[in-house]
Design a protein around this motif. Structure first.
Motif, short mmCIF file in Angstrom:
data_model
loop_
_atom_site.label_atom_id
_atom_site.label_comp_id
_atom_site.label_asym_id
_atom_site.label_seq_id
_atom_site.Cartn_x
_atom_site.Cartn_y
_atom_site.Cartn_z
N ASP A 130 0.83 -1.20 0.00
CA ASP A 130 0.00 0.00 0.00
C ASP A 130 0.87 1.26 0.00
O ASP A 130 0.36 2.36 0.13
N HIS A 138 -1.51 -2.81 -5.67
CA HIS A 138 -2.01 -2.11 -4.48
C HIS A 138 -3.32 -2.74 -4.03
O HIS A 138 -4.33 -2.62 -4.72
N SER A 164 -4.27 2.13 -3.19
CA SER A 164 -4.68 1.25 -2.09
C SER A 164 -5.87 1.80 -1.30
O SER A 164 -6.32 1.18 -0.34
#
Ligand code: SAH
Length: 599
Positions: free
Chosen positions: A195, A207, A243
């Motif tokens: 992330d 991500h 993310s």
């Protein structure tokens, strides 16, 4: 949510194969067509309706039958490949296992597993997947690929049998889908699940959706300000926008444009919490505020929303950051987040015109609004007309007269965060419920209703359907007049008929006659006869687009209310409207003036 797989047998020929498949899938249930399959977990009467129901409910379907049966059953419901369950067809001898839908979302894996168990062949058709069994450029819902150009070299390395590095720094429990022979700790190329905002020319960066972005803002804050605050805050903290799983806030902010623009820009859902839900996060806040509490009923918005969204085990990794009118904070979850199960979305109300009849007179936009709704509200006859696309939805059918109750119910359901279609026949804004929606929102001024996202979806009105069936009678200046005096006093209606007569408008009469109202149509006829010939063509169109459709062309002179009812729309031509008969069919049309050019 992983649903129990439905293994379907439609006839005796597929019975044994279906049982063998069910035995391969722990927890799967055997569904059998009544009268053909005796001993099963779930009997059903009709295959198409049953498959539609299961698919609409998100249940993975493995059916021992021709692929065409499944394709036809689910076709009207297809909308979002990432939200739909896998659908697999298996030949009765078990030799062919065909993942029809959801290849990258479980169907390919499931098909391979079944084929291995049946000693048959899994007919995988998705690219990239055939040899590797892994689609790096099409990760699960919510995941983002930061550098998709690397998907190919990494997949090629794996296919060539070269070692490829795999490093997982986030969503450990949900990274099992990244599995292939050759993945390990060595290799020139790698796959990095993180992330963090990182860059690489050697590693494919994935991500996972582990960050919950909490935001708050003052009324009318601009999208640019909020977006800039979020972009700067994430960049300073070193987190990747890819993310971010969702944007979360207080329900009071559900109608704030900036919040939705931010979510749309990030390509994630916006979800909302009540003040009480956010207040429960107070012990975990880094910056609790009495001022915020006095205003909103919770001690923080951005931090609390981030924490509430990311769940009990989450960590506040970015404490509240502020700009002039906005705030943001980020909480990180160890596991991938599923926004659809977090808080509530902004409620949606689609006011949908479904056209005069069934599927053929429905627009694509109307069908997709209905497909996107969890709840359908409408008169029973209209809900029946959309039965082909309403599987799995909650239907709230009401009586014809109870319009206001229906509209209030639709608004209340949408205010709870549901997606609701208020279903009208024809066009939703022509003698239908769209006006009542705005009238009630205007009049009641309720915070919950004011936050709903309302869309009005146009439909083909009865006058258009009727005119087209009979030719081109409204193809010049026309007007529509409802003869129902339930809501409009008769003198007003009479004045409009008079004006239409004097103006020589083609007139479409809606609600022409009911069991109790029999006088209005003869009065309208008398008024029009004062200004246009007795021979003026009239189209009576009953149940356009529905079973029992009947189209009659008559004249104003011969217009008889006994031939007309509430399921009929009456189109009266102007002084120039004519008819032409070809191949035994009478057409009515209103000239637009070409004749004078020809002469
Ligand atoms: N919103 C609808 C109108 C609803 S008012 C529309 O735009 O068409 C109800 C009246 O519409 C009926 O009394 C009838 O006059 C007309 N109507 C609606 N559907 C019809 C149909 N399928 N065939 C003929 N008339 C219809």
């Amino acid at each position: 949510m992983q649903q129990t797989i439905a293994v379907i047998a439609v006839n005796a020929a597929g019975r044994e194969t279906a049982s063998r498949i069910a035995a391969l899938l722990p927890g799967a249930r055997l569904h059998g067509r009544t009268g053909r399959i005796d001993d099963c977990d779930v009997p059903f009467a009709e295959t198409t309706a049953h498959v539609r129901q299961l698919f609409g409910d998100g249940v993975p379907v493995v059916a021992v039958c021709a692929a065409g049966i499944l394709i036809r059953a689910v076709a009207p419901l297809l909308l979002d490949k990432r939200a739909e369950p896998p659908v697999i067809a298996v030949s009765p001898d078990g030799a062919s296992v065909v993942p029809l839908l959801g290849g990258h979302h479980g169907a390919n894996r499931l098909a391979r597993h079944i084929a291995a168990g049946l000693k048959g062949h899994a007919a995988i058709t998705t690219a990239g997947d055939v040899a590797l069994g892994l689609a790096l450029d099409d990760p699960p819902r919510g995941w983002h690929v930061a550098n998709p150009a690397l998907a190919k070299p990494v997949a090629s390395a794996l296919l060539a049998g070269e070692p490829v590095r795999l490093a997982v720094d986030a969503a450990r429990g949900q990274s099992a889908w990244i599995s292939a022979p050759g993945l390990g700790t060595e290799g020139a190329f790698g796959i990095h699940v993180t992330d963090r905002a990182v860059e690489s020319t050697r590693d494919l960066i994935l991500h996972p959706p582990v960050l919950a972005l909490g935001v708050g803002c003052s009324r009318g804050a601009t999208a640019d300000e909020l977006k800039a605050l979020v972009a700067d805050s994430l960049a300073d903290a070193g987190y990747a926008q890819g993310s971010v799983a969702l944007v979360a806030s207080l329900d009071l902010k559900a109608d704030e444009d900036a919040v939705h623009a931010l979510a749309a820009g990030l390509g994630v859902p916006a979800r909302f919490f009540t003040p009480a839900e956010l207040e429960a996060e107070t012990p975990r806040l880094a910056n609790p505020s009495e001022v915020v509490f006095a205003e909103t009923g919770c001690h923080g918005v951005a931090e609390a929303a981030a924490l509430a969204a990311a769940g009990p085990g989450a960590e506040l990794v970015l404490t509240k950051r502020k700009s002039a009118m906005a705030t943001c904070a980020v909480a990180r979850s160890a596991a991938a987040l599923h926004p659809q199960r977090i808080g509530r979305p902004r409620g949606r109300l689609f006011v949908v015109g479904i056209g005069p009849g069934g599927p053929a007179s429905r627009t694509f936009e109307a069908a997709s609004a209905i497909a996107r709704s969890s709840d359908l509200v409408g008169y029973k006859l209209y809900l029946d007309l959309i039965a082909d696309i309403s599987a799995g939805k909650t239907c709230h059918a009401g009586a014809m007269k109870a319009e206001e109750t229906r509209v209030r119910q639709a608004l209340d359901l949408a205010a709870e965060g549901r997606s609701v279609s208020l279903v009208c026949s024809g066009d939703a804004g022509i003698y239908a419920m769209a006006t009542l929606v705005f009238e009630l929102i205007d009049r009641e001024d309720l915070p919950g209703w004011n936050r709903i996202e309302v869309s009005v979806i146009p439909g083909i009105s009865a006058l258009q359907g009727a005119a087209a069936r009979a030719g081109a009678i409204i193809n010049h200046d026309f007007c529509a007049i409802s003869l129902s005096d339930l809501l409009t006093p008769w003198p007003h209606i009479e004045r409009r008929i008079q004006a239409a007569a004097e103006g020589d408008f083609v007139v479409a009469f809606y609600n022409p006659v009911s069991k109790r109202r029999r006088e209005q149509l003869p009065s309208a006829r008398r008024i029009l006869l004062g200004h246009r010939p007795a021979s003026t063509p009239v189209v009576l169109a009953r149940n356009v687009g529905r079973d029992g459709e009947r189209i009659t062309v008559t004249t104003l002179d011969a217009l008889d209310p006994a031939d007309v009812d509430m399921l009929t729309v009456v189109l009266v031509g102007n002084s120039e409207t004519r008819t032409v008969t070809r191949a035994g069919k009478v057409w009515a049309y209103t000239p637009r003036g070409y004749a004078s050019k020809w002469e």
